[in-house]
Write an enzyme that holds these catalytic residues in place. Structure first.
Site: not given
Ligand code: NAD
Length: 260
Positions: A142, A155
């Site tokens: 990401s 995350y």
């Protein structure tokens, strides 16, 4: 077609993983579709890919939060198709909360699914790829593997972790014709992102449109969501012969977010 490649895409019943599974099938790969739910819809997704692209597919249930199931997924794929040539570690979840309120069970689940699962699938796939004389590992990281945002401690930690794992695996396997790279998407409007809009609304005290404009797309200079097809195209490229010397690095598909 003889000698088809076999690709496992974890978390491939939805969003980015589904698009990668479809794009690799379009290249003629046999596909292992995975999720943890094992519903009729999950099997129908695998069947539809097989029909549409005239490849073989198998839906294999495995909960990526469980180390033994991660490893069993790879073993079952090899038993089903005879090899594992491409491994795409895509399964991921999200939870948005201030770090001091972050639920411990959410932290543990995110680290397990978004980071540790890749360690387990990679460890299980390496002997098979070595035996086959090569392979491709693609980790869907990401933009949050490169930079942070508030309220996403687990995350961001998991995605930064997978960037380190990517580099280490690349170095260890560089002489084996196995490459390991990451893709770092910006915001893609998948169910994962839809689900975090209410949490972002709460955490930032904003309405939906303001969250999309000022929290999500605020960071993306193009002011557009990335599409799942654009991420899938990067995965196909990393799995191609042309990418044989691309190793231990990442491709950002983030509209310029991390250029800032
Ligand atoms: P999604 O929610 O649409 O799909 C996630 C997939 O993972 C689903 O198939 C789901 O069944 C599967 N999954 C979830 N938990 C699982 C588990 N325990 N075991 C097995 N499968 C499981 O999400 P998405 O947006 O397509 O995200 C896919 C990946 O892309 C994730 O790793 C995510 O972090 C990453 N990513 C997404 C975005 C975005 O904006 N959507 C941006 C950057 C990175």
């Amino acid at each position: 077609m003889p000698n088809r490649k076999t690709a496992i895409v974890t978390g491939s019943t939805s969003g980015i993983g589904l698009a990668i599974a479809q794009a690799l099938a379009a290249q003629g790969c046999n596909i292992v579709v995975n999720s943890f739910s094992d519903t009729a819809d999950d099997h129908a997704i695998a069947d539809a890919i097989a029909r549409h692209h005239e490849v073989k597919t198998a839906y294999i249930k495995a909960d990526m939060s469980k180390p033994a199931e991660c490893r069993a997924l790879v073993e079952r794929a090899a038993k089903t198709f005879g090899s594992v040539d491409i491994l795409v570690n895509n399964a991921g979840i999200q939870h948005v909360a201030p770090v001091e309120e972050f639920p411990v069970e959410k932290w543990d689940a995110i680290i397990a699914i978004n980071l540790s699962s890749a360690f387990h699938t990679i460890a299980a796939a390496i002997p098979l790829m070595k035996q086959a004389g090569g392979g491709r590992i693609v980790n869907v990281a990401s933009a949050h593997g490169l930079v942070a945002s508030p309220f996403k401690s687990a995350y961001v930690a998991a995605k930064h972790g997978i960037m380190g794992l990517t580099k280490t695996v690349a170095l260890e396997l560089a002489r084996e014709k196995i490459t390991c790279n990451a893709i770092c998407p910006g915001y893609v409007l998948t169910p994962l992102v839809e689900a975090q809009i209410p949490d972002q609304m709460k955490a930032n005290k904003m309405d939906r449109e303001t969250v999309i404009r000022e929290v999500m797309l605020e960071k993306q200079p193009t002011k557009e969501f990335v599409t799942v097809e654009q991420v899938a195209a990067a995965a196909v490229f990393l799995c191609s012969d042309a990418a044989a010397q691309i190793n231990g690095t990442h491709i950002s598909v983030d509209g310029g977010w991390t250029a800032q």
